[in-house]
Design a protein around this motif. Structure first.
Motif, PDB file in Angstrom:
ATOM      1  N   UNK A 142     112.601  76.507  32.677  1.00 23.69           N
ATOM      2  CA  UNK A 142     112.001  77.893  32.163  1.00 23.69           C
ATOM      3  C   UNK A 142     112.425  79.166  32.745  1.00 23.69           C
ATOM      4  N   UNK A 143     112.548  79.151  34.043  1.00 24.82           N
ATOM      5  CA  UNK A 143     113.222  80.214  34.853  1.00 24.82           C
ATOM      6  C   UNK A 143     114.466  80.594  34.454  1.00 24.82           C
ATOM      7  N   UNK A 144     115.308  79.666  34.039  1.00 23.20           N
ATOM      8  CA  UNK A 144     116.396  80.117  33.521  1.00 23.20           C
ATOM      9  C   UNK A 144     116.317  80.618  32.158  1.00 23.20           C
ATOM     10  N   UNK A 145     115.525  80.281  31.341  1.00 23.90           N
ATOM     11  CA  UNK A 145     115.453  81.022  30.037  1.00 23.90           C
ATOM     12  C   UNK A 145     114.729  82.379  30.052  1.00 23.90           C
ATOM     13  N   UNK A 146     113.657  82.533  31.273  1.00 23.17           N
ATOM     14  CA  UNK A 146     113.103  83.837  31.515  1.00 23.17           C
ATOM     15  C   UNK A 146     114.207  84.860  32.258  1.00 23.17           C
ATOM     16  N   UNK A 147     115.491  84.439  31.991  1.00 28.39           N
ATOM     17  CA  UNK A 147     116.326  85.553  32.546  1.00 28.39           C
ATOM     18  C   UNK A 147     117.041  85.071  33.940  1.00 28.39           C
ATOM     19  N   UNK A 148     116.699  83.896  34.510  1.00 28.58           N
ATOM     20  CA  UNK A 148     117.696  83.372  35.441  1.00 28.58           C
ATOM     21  C   UNK A 148     117.102  83.907  36.691  1.00 28.58           C
ATOM     22  N   UNK A 149     117.644  83.260  37.831  1.00 30.41           N
ATOM     23  CA  UNK A 149     117.382  83.880  39.296  1.00 30.41           C
ATOM     24  C   UNK A 149     118.660  83.744  40.076  1.00 30.41           C
ATOM     25  N   UNK A 150     118.878  84.728  40.755  1.00 34.46           N
ATOM     26  CA  UNK A 150     120.264  84.678  41.596  1.00 34.46           C
ATOM     27  C   UNK A 150     120.173  84.908  42.976  1.00 34.46           C
ATOM     28  N   UNK A 151     119.113  84.189  43.579  1.00 33.19           N
ATOM     29  CA  UNK A 151     118.736  84.562  45.065  1.00 33.19           C
ATOM     30  C   UNK A 151     119.629  83.657  45.957  1.00 33.19           C
ATOM     31  N   UNK A 152     120.200  82.508  45.375  1.00 31.39           N
ATOM     32  CA  UNK A 152     120.681  81.146  46.163  1.00 31.39           C
ATOM     33  C   UNK A 152     119.391  80.494  46.203  1.00 31.39           C
ATOM     34  N   UNK A 153     119.691  79.064  46.618  1.00 31.67           N
ATOM     35  CA  UNK A 153     118.412  78.336  46.681  1.00 31.67           C
ATOM     36  C   UNK A 153     117.428  78.654  47.879  1.00 31.67           C
ATOM     37  N   UNK A 154     118.022  79.500  48.713  1.00 33.40           N
ATOM     38  CA  UNK A 154     117.257  79.958  50.094  1.00 33.40           C
ATOM     39  C   UNK A 154     116.442  80.883  49.888  1.00 33.40           C
TER      40      UNK A 154
END
Ligand SMILES: [Cu+2]
Ligand SMILES: [Cu+2]
Lengths: 344, 552
Positions: free
Chosen positions: B140-152
């Motif tokens: 869902x987070x991908x659909x909501x615009x994604x996140x670009x923080x690295x897994x950390x």
């Protein structure tokens, strides 16, 4: 999908530093500072690793060849489950070896943490996504490029005004995180003339990989001429272009394509008579729309306090402010913008 | 290799004549969705984590294809940053952490203990649904615009970037609970449900490893949960704990994060060690060398791993004393790990080594883990780490551990217990070929990364200076080979379910209890409750003609 390749004006290929030379063993670049302990310990641990790796794979390969099961009911040749001397040996020997590595590495890192008293203090300011440098006894700053004197201890105060970054110079073997709200320090003594990479090694967002500076290590004579403070008054547009490449190109294009911010092409236009004039721009002042004419005052304001007038169409994007950009450089940038004008 | 196993299945029964097993005793959606059987839950995990692995792998492929060119071949920087983040987050949180305990652990642990099920079957089902919820939230987070923080999720960047960080934080929080519940369940099961006669030192090492893992899951994961909650609070309510603009300290986040995530490395790797211990012994037909030392080293690793988190932060400006302690303990934890590797090699020595596909995967593990572990020693040295930190050297090192070791051990385990789980055997020839391709592809991918990393290539770069191009291109070629190998593996494994080539009751001649259960096991595992009278891994009781151990 490929369009950004054309949009994106800042590009290493145009502007690479000297490709580094590789040392004799091919694993590291040639050392350019006095921290030779790093290389020494690296190759020592490396040799130890190779030694153990050869033993492990050797025994495995030998076993697989010699003790391979040939009939399905072949039992094992031996059923030993213990061999205390052997187990003691393979516990104690690695323990001794790693303690040597530990002591050596700790000593080396103490050197790195202790800034010599005679070091020259520089300041490296990191912000998304560029580096700005301040020099001792000089008011001028440099952007995306740094000049150091060979064989002189150089120490840095590291400052970040937004997120985490890291100051990393592979050929000097130094790295230190740049943390907003804390002053970090780092030092080294450059021992080779030439150009070196300065990377940002801590992920900091979109253009993390382009947060790059070229470091020139120069002779005492050349350093004395303050190469970071060179400004060709006869050709301000050229200086402006350099400022653009170092600080602005990650968000502004010069070919008309909008990036994070509006393209600079068309900020100035030629009127019917061929004279250069500022274009008309729609901006938001406190949310209210206005039309202004681009001039020196508007551009200076855009650079020093970008939120005062937000360009329509880009109101959601934020520009980093550059309040310390010197006036002559702003004028240089404006001259450079003028060279982008089209028309008769 | 046909010479490795008896030519006929001495148990003789045709597949159809076999009694009902856990897969076919009931059918219908609810019989799976509402099942309390550890084997069915394990199978659902197996399918789930495999899909997560393939998604994570697809992201990895995109990352590597993009890096074919110094300026990036496919995406904008912003897109690239999202994709590498997705790769890391899917692989770590949705695949590697739950993979072995959730699937093989769930299926095999109760069987190995001679139990009918785990101690808390309902909690087990809840773990699975939490895992599923976490996976759905992450998507869902991908659909909501994604996140670009690295897994950390390092602060303060994770506080300023796209709001979907809160969603993925929630996903991580929920996945954490799934992990905690699995851990609790295994601890209780191991304490309470061992078969009569199975003393602690008669437990197979896979059980020991899962036990140590469970302790870590229960003790460390809450810290991760609290940390992501704090990030969410900071984002939503600006409480000023991590954000320097509000007087917070971003480095505090790093401490919290690694206080979980270093032990998490062992949450991920200990189950892999457990699988390898089993397989080395069975396929060498030899008791494990240094059984007790391996069991204790798992516990030692579990304890020391709580005290080394600072080695992820050597460049963050720690005090000299902290550097001293963290580096010292990091080297120290190398010793129990080395003991394990040496013990496995000693087990192979003078064994009766069957070169079947589970063993090939195991041997591949032993070689790759040697590299992964040894390069970790290089990184433990303080001043060397300062140079190598956050470069591709580190990337290559932890892929040798996470992908090369853990995923390979997972594959090895899947191959080893496949016949027990499904009662069918896959195409051995294809399996051996795939193992070879994966081994070659993997090394081609990551050896160049060691070299460019020690030459200074930073990680998480969407573009790079052209001098690194040859290494990046070699690495991209490697990943394509790797992808071919994995595709082949998925193919023959799935195909075996349709070809229904019958497996033997005790396909490899194992002597742990799971091989006493019928194949595939029925609902409550054993026809008669097993009693343990032998030491573990005692192959002298195995009748090599029938692959039977005397039934007690
Ligand atoms: Cu950065
Ligand atoms: Cu760690």
């Amino acid at each position: 999908m490929f369009a950004h390749l054309i949009q994106d004006p800042k590009n290493y290929v145009e502007n690479p530093a000297r490709p580094p030379e590789v040392d004799a063993y091919g694993q590291l670049t040639k050392l350019a500072s006095t921290f030779s302990d790093v290389d020494g310990l690296f190759y020592f641990t490396y040799a130890v690793c190779v030694f153990f790796f050869v033993i492990i794979t050797g025994v495995l390969l030998y076993s697989v060849v010699v003790y391979r099961r040939k009939t399905f009911d072949q039992p094992a040749l031996s059923n030993v489950t213990h061999n205390t001397p052997l187990e003691v040996v393979w516990t104690v020997i690695p323990l001794i070896i790693v303690m040597v590595m530990f002591a050596w590495g700790f000593r080396g890192s103490l050197d790195m943490m202790t800034v010599p008293a005679d070091a020259r203090w520089y300041k490296a300011s990191a912000k998304q996504w560029n580096w700005t440098f301040n020099y001792p006894n000089s008011a001028a700053q440099s952007f995306g490029e740094l000049w150091l004197e060979k064989d002189k201890n150089a120490a840095f105060v590291l400052e970040s005004s937004d997120v985490l970054h890291a100051f990393y110079m592979p050929e000097m073997r130094v790295k230190r995180d740049v943390i907003p709200g804390r002053n970090q320090t780092i030092w080294f003594n450059p021992t080779k003339l030439g150009e070196f990479h300065l990377f940002c090694a801590e992920y900091c967002g979109n253009d993390h990989s382009k947060m790059y500076a070229k470091v020139h290590v120069v002779t005492a004579e050349e350093y004395a001429t303050k190469p970071w403070d060179k400004w060709d008054d006869a050709n301000p547009a050229k200086g402006g272009e350099a400022v653009y490449k170092a600080l602005c190109s990650s968000c502004h294009s010069v070919n008309g394509t909008p990036l994070v911010g509006p393209s600079w092409k068309g900020l100035f236009v030629k009127d019917a008579s061929g004279a250069l004039v500022g274009a008309q721009r729609e901006v938001l002042v406190n949310g209210a729309k206005q039309t202004i004419t681009v001039d020196q005052a508007y551009i200076t304001e855009s650079i020093k306090s970008p939120d005062a007038k937000k360009s329509v169409g880009f109101e959601k994007n934020n520009m980093t402010a550059f309040p310390a950009l010197e006036d002559k450089k702003i004028l240089g940038v404006i001259e450079y913008m003028k060279t982008l004008a089209e028309g008769k | 290799m046909t010479t490795n196993v008896p030519a006929v299945d001495v148990h003789g029964a045709a597949a159809e004549a076999r009694p009902k097993n856990f897969i076919n005793w009931s059918s219908g959606f609810m019989s799976w969705a509402g099942t309390l059987d550890h084997k069915r839950i394990g199978l659902m995990y197996l399918v789930g984590v495999s899909i997560a692995f393939l998604c994570g792998g697809l992201f990895a492929l995109l990352v590597r294809l993009h890096l074919w060119e110094p300026n990036g071949a496919l995406f904008s920087n912003a897109q690239y940053n999202q994709i590498f983040t997705l790769h890391g987050a899917f692989m770590v949180f949705i695949f590697v952490i739950p993979a072995i305990p959730g699937s093989l652990g769930n299926i095999i642990l109760p069987l190995m203990l001679g139990a009918k099920d785990v101690a808390l079957p309902r909690l087990n089902l809840l773990s699975f649904y939490l895992w599923l919820t976490g996976a759905v939230l992450a998507t869902l987070a991908i659909v909501l615009g994604g996140f670009d923080t690295g897994w950390t999720f390092y602060t303060p960047y994770s506080l300023y970037t796209n709001q979907a960080v809160v969603t993925i934080g929630l996903a991580v929080f929920v996945l954490g609970f799934s992990s905690i519940f699995t851990g609790l369940n295994f601890i209780v099961t191991t304490h309470k449900l061992r078969a009569p006669g199975m003393t602690w030192f008669r437990m197979p090492l896979f059980v020991w490893a899962l036990y140590a893992t469970s302790l870590l899951q229960v003790l460390a994961t809450p810290v991760l949960g609290i940390t992501v909650l704090l990030v969410a609070f900071e984002r939503l309510y600006h409480i000023g704990i991590f954000d320097p603009r509000l007087g917070g300290d971003p480095v505090l986040f790093e401490h919290f994060f690694w206080f979980y995530s270093h032990p998490a490395v062992y949450i991920m790797v200990l189950p892999a060690f457990g699988i390898i211990s089993e397989l080395v012994s069975v396929h060498s037909r030899k008791p494990l060398f240094g059984y007790k030392l391996i069991a204790f080293s798992s516990l030692a690793i579990a304890i020391i791993s709580f005290l080394v988190w600072g080695h992820h932060m050597f460049t963050s400006g720690q005090s000299t004393y902290a550097m001293f302690a963290f580096s010292f303990l990091t080297f120290f934890v190398a010793i129990p790990t080395a003991i394990k590797e040496f013990s496995w090699v000693a087990t192979v020595w003078k064994g009766s080594i069957a070169l079947n596909s589970p063993m090939l995967y195991t041997l591949a593990f032993l070689v790759i883990f040697a590299i992964g572990g040894l390069t970790g020693v290089i990184l433990g040295a303080l001043n060397v780490d300062i140079h190598l930190h956050d470069t591709y050297f580190v990337v290559a090192h932890f892929h040798y551990v996470m992908m090369g070791s853990i995923a390979l051990a997972f594959f090895a385990g899947v191959h080893h217990w496949w016949p027990k789980m499904f009662g069918v055997i896959y195409n051995e020839t294809l399996a051996k070929i795939a193992c070879g391709i994966i081994f070659i592809g993997f090394n081609t991918t990551f050896i160049p990364q060691f070299i460019m990393g020690s030459r200074g290539m930073p990680r998480r770069y969407a573009t790079y200076v052209p001098e690194y191009a040859p290494f990046h291109q070699a690495s991209t070629i490697g990943v394509i080979i790797l992808a071919v190998g994995i595709a082949l593996m998925v193919y023959y494994l799935v195909a075996s379910l349709f070809q229904r080539k019958k497996a033997m009751e005790n396909q490899w001649g194992g002597v742990t209890l799971e091989w006493l259960a019928p194949t595939p096991p029925p609902l409550e595992n054993f026809n008669e409750p097993p009693v343990v009278t032998n030491e573990v891994y005692d192959y002298s009781t195995l009748d090599l003609q029938t692959m039977r151990t005397p039934v007690k």
